[in-house]
Motif scaffolding. Structure first.
Motif, PDB file in Angstrom:
ATOM      1  N   ALA A  83       0.827  -1.208   0.000  1.00  0.00           N
ATOM      2  CA  ALA A  83       0.000   0.000   0.000  1.00  0.00           C
ATOM      3  C   ALA A  83       0.863   1.261   0.000  1.00  0.00           C
ATOM      4  CB  ALA A  83      -0.933  -0.008   1.211  1.00  0.00           C
ATOM      5  N   ALA A  84       1.988   1.214   0.738  1.00  0.00           N
ATOM      6  CA  ALA A  84       2.904   2.359   0.757  1.00  0.00           C
ATOM      7  C   ALA A  84       3.514   2.589  -0.621  1.00  0.00           C
ATOM      8  CB  ALA A  84       3.989   2.135   1.803  1.00  0.00           C
ATOM      9  N   GLU A  85       3.881   1.506  -1.298  1.00  0.00           N
ATOM     10  CA  GLU A  85       4.432   1.622  -2.650  1.00  0.00           C
ATOM     11  C   GLU A  85       3.391   2.252  -3.583  1.00  0.00           C
ATOM     12  OE1 GLU A  85       7.423   1.061  -3.647  1.00  0.00           O
ATOM     13  OE2 GLU A  85       8.366  -0.513  -2.447  1.00  0.00           O
ATOM     14  N   ARG A  86       2.136   1.800  -3.468  1.00  0.00           N
ATOM     15  CA  ARG A  86       1.078   2.365  -4.317  1.00  0.00           C
ATOM     16  C   ARG A  86       0.851   3.839  -3.995  1.00  0.00           C
ATOM     17  NH1 ARG A  86      -1.372  -2.627  -3.086  1.00  0.00           N
ATOM     18  NH2 ARG A  86      -2.711  -1.634  -1.511  1.00  0.00           N
ATOM     19  N   PHE A  87       0.933   4.184  -2.706  1.00  0.00           N
ATOM     20  CA  PHE A  87       0.782   5.585  -2.298  1.00  0.00           C
ATOM     21  C   PHE A  87       1.855   6.437  -2.959  1.00  0.00           C
ATOM     22  CE2 PHE A  87       1.542   9.260   0.367  1.00  0.00           C
ATOM     23  CZ  PHE A  87       0.264   9.680   0.729  1.00  0.00           C
ATOM     24  N   GLY A  88       3.117   5.947  -2.959  1.00  0.00           N
ATOM     25  CA  GLY A  88       4.205   6.683  -3.591  1.00  0.00           C
ATOM     26  C   GLY A  88       3.978   6.870  -5.069  1.00  0.00           C
ATOM     27  N   ALA A  89       3.534   5.808  -5.760  1.00  0.00           N
ATOM     28  CA  ALA A  89       3.295   5.904  -7.201  1.00  0.00           C
ATOM     29  C   ALA A  89       2.144   6.862  -7.497  1.00  0.00           C
ATOM     30  CB  ALA A  89       2.991   4.513  -7.757  1.00  0.00           C
ATOM     31  N   ASP A  90       1.097   6.806  -6.658  1.00  0.00           N
ATOM     32  CA  ASP A  90      -0.044   7.690  -6.847  1.00  0.00           C
ATOM     33  C   ASP A  90       0.338   9.147  -6.618  1.00  0.00           C
ATOM     34  OD1 ASP A  90      -2.959   8.244  -7.119  1.00  0.00           O
ATOM     35  OD2 ASP A  90      -2.764   8.850  -5.017  1.00  0.00           O
ATOM     36  N   THR A  91       1.229   9.385  -5.645  1.00  0.00           N
ATOM     37  CA  THR A  91       1.684  10.750  -5.376  1.00  0.00           C
ATOM     38  C   THR A  91       2.394  11.331  -6.596  1.00  0.00           C
ATOM     39  OG1 THR A  91       1.901  10.357  -2.998  1.00  0.00           O
ATOM     40  CG2 THR A  91       3.199  12.154  -3.922  1.00  0.00           C
ATOM     41  N   LEU A  92       3.255  10.539  -7.210  1.00  0.00           N
ATOM     42  CA  LEU A  92       3.933  11.007  -8.426  1.00  0.00           C
ATOM     43  C   LEU A  92       2.926  11.256  -9.542  1.00  0.00           C
ATOM     44  CD1 LEU A  92       7.075   8.671  -8.445  1.00  0.00           C
ATOM     45  CD2 LEU A  92       6.974  11.077  -7.779  1.00  0.00           C
ATOM     46  N   ALA A  93       1.939  10.367  -9.675  1.00  0.00           N
ATOM     47  CA  ALA A  93       0.928  10.532 -10.721  1.00  0.00           C
ATOM     48  C   ALA A  93       0.104  11.798 -10.492  1.00  0.00           C
ATOM     49  CB  ALA A  93       0.011   9.309 -10.749  1.00  0.00           C
ATOM     50  N   ARG A  94      -0.043  12.222  -9.238  1.00  0.00           N
ATOM     51  CA  ARG A  94      -0.769  13.455  -8.913  1.00  0.00           C
ATOM     52  C   ARG A  94       0.060  14.700  -9.189  1.00  0.00           C
ATOM     53  NH1 ARG A  94      -4.730  13.794  -5.129  1.00  0.00           N
ATOM     54  NH2 ARG A  94      -3.491  15.158  -3.779  1.00  0.00           N
TER      55      ARG A  94
END
Length: 518
Positions: free
Chosen positions: A347-358
């Motif tokens: 979930a933390a990895e997905r959070f990081g990827a989503d942050t970059l996508a934002r």
């Protein structure tokens, strides 16, 4: 204090790599100093001039001057002379500057001359940074090192603490308390290569978005609100919307830590230079605020209603933050309570990827147990940002100064256009070792298409040398033909194995940063 004493200690500190020895040398120096010497001694040790840059070139500094036979200059006398130099302007100032520099050098012994040339030229490299100086100050005065570090953190100035300690002794530390309206140095983060490694280091933690904004510290005491940057500069008058937001919060006495950022209507960040330009603008603030409104995003609280929260664990401070600040004004975050838990890590990895996508620049992972270590890069905060690299072509270079005198240093970097020409994207001299400087100077001389004398500030070269650079991102720019410029570029290596035709294109660069292109 005689300048010769300071110059000798500076040389001795530069000659040792042992922190304990540096600390002992500085402690001995502080024991010999008077409180009135401190505002000069501490900046000089760190290689800084209280007056800032004086506009004195190496040609003036390097002019021969017979040295004095015996040391007589004091640090306060040198400071007064340099202040006089810094105040010069207008017609005839260059000649007067050269005369005053000559007088100063003539009053200095040979070791003092070497120190002054390095100091004025920005080339003091003895490693006597503020952290080591604080330890030396503690040893010199018998004060506890942790108490000195905390006092510096709360005062925002090593010099302020040093003056009081040398004049009053360890009891002076009691005077330095967290106070609304007096900014403190912000806590900073170390880097980690990945979210997974950061979790391995921290254990249970929180992952937060890392915004590409401007750090801001918000102090409120009743109706009075003051805003400060990470360098403790007050910017209250420039950001009326942040002042209004602070006044709307439910408590009326607090210190908050966060960022201000310009966001688009879709919630994505606008280009960084819009935020930076807005924070830096002092003209027609009302119009600027309407054109580029800034949003506050808070991630920590240092004080509420007179309670000092610095020593509380981060988890407890966040509870106070959540009570004080509504969700839309708090940074997005995700709890990672168990470092060994596979789903939590994923979930933390997905959070990081989503942050970059934002559109944000990365994430920060923070230990749940950590106090707020103001003014320090604590191991309990770890930032993770993607590393951007490009292969660009050197279009020109500028002669260096100081220790880089005689070397082609500042590189003009270009990306390929569709027609085979090159568009300049920026300059950099960072990342170059002495070996790299020596090699590229000889190589660029071979590629020069015009004069290469040191009096020629920019040496144009055939676009044949490819360099790999790392950079933090792009920003819009009217200075360069592609309409964008590199942010914080630094050289990684010379790519002799690549031809200019294999360098990155302008199209590739823009495609990697959607939303930045003009």
């Amino acid at each position: 204090m005689l300048l010769s004493r300071l110059a000798r200690v500076s040389q001795e500190v530069a000659a040792t790599s042992a922190r304990s020895r540096k600390t002992a040398l500085l402690a001995e120096l502080f024991r010999d100093a008077e409180a009135a010497d401190v505002p000069v001694v501490i900046p000089y040790l760190a290689g800084r001039l209280p007056q800032g840059r004086l506009g004195i070139g190496w040609k003036t500094l390097g002019a021969p001057a017979p040295p004095a036979a015996e040391p007589a200059l004091t640090v306060r006398e040198v400071d007064a002379r340099l202040a006089e130099l810094g105040a010069l302007s207008g017609a005839g100032s260059q000649a007067e500057r050269a005369r005053l520099v000559g007088e100063l050098m003539g009053a200095a012994t040979e070791p003092e001359q070497r120190f002054l040339r390095a100091l004025i030229g920005g080339e003091v490299r003895q490693g006597a940074l503020d952290a080591v100086a604080a330890e030396g100050l503690a040893l010199a005065t018998g004060a506890p090192p942790a108490g000195v570090r905390r006092a510096v953190m709360l005062a925002g100035s090593l010099q302020t603490v040093a003056e009081r300690l040398l004049a009053e002794g360890p009891a002076a530390l009691e005077a330095f308390r967290l106070t609304v309206g007096r900014p403190v140095w912000p806590m900073l983060a170390h880097s980690a290569p990945s979210v997974a490694e950061a979790i391995d280091r921290l254990g249970g933690c929180v992952i937060e978005e890392k915004l590409d904004g401007i750090r801001v510290q918000v102090h409120r005491d009743g109706d009075e609100v003051r805003l400060y940057t990470r360098t403790l500069d007050e910017i209250t008058d420039r950001l009326p919307e942040i002042t209004r937001a602070a006044r709307e919060l439910r408590e009326d006495r607090f210190i908050l830590d966060g960022e201000v950022i310009a966001l688009g209507t879709d919630g994505r960040p606008r280009p960084f230079q819009e935020t930076a330009g807005r924070v830096g603008s002092r003209v027609d603030v009302a119009t600027a605020a309407q054109a580029v409104p800034l949003s506050p995003v808070f991630f920590d609280v240092l004080s509420v209603n007179g309670r000092d929260l610095l020593d509380l664990p981060f988890a407890d401070r966040h509870l106070e933050l959540a009570r004080l600040v509504p969700g839309p004004m708090r940074v997005r975050r995700l709890l990672v309570p168990d470092a060994a838990d596979g789903p939590a890590r994923a979930a933390a990895e997905r959070f990081g990827a989503d942050t970059l996508a934002r559109g944000h620049e990365g994430v920060v992972l923070k230990s749940l147990d950590a106090p707020y270590s103001a003014g320090r890069r604590g191991a309990s905060w770890l930032k993770v940002k993607p590393v951007h690299t490009l292969d660009l072509v050197v279009l020109a270079a500028e002669w260096g100064s100081g220790r880089r005198t005689g070397k082609l240093s500042n590189l003009h970097l270009g990306a390929r256009r569709p027609d085979g020409s090159f568009a300049m994207l920026g300059k950099t001299f960072k990342g170059l070792t002495d070996v790299m400087l020596a090699w590229q100077t000889e190589r660029l001389k071979e590629l020069a298409v015009g004069p290469v004398e040191e009096g020629v500030p920019v040496v144009t070269v055939r676009p044949e040398l490819v360099v790999e650079i790392a950079y933090d991102g792009l920003q819009r720019s009217t200075r360069y033909p592609a309409g964008v410029a590199l942010r914080f570029a630094r050289v990684l290596r010379h790519r002799e194995d690549k031809t200019p035709e294999q360098a990155d294109t302008v199209e590739t660069v823009l495609a990697a940063h959607p939303g930045v292109a003009p």
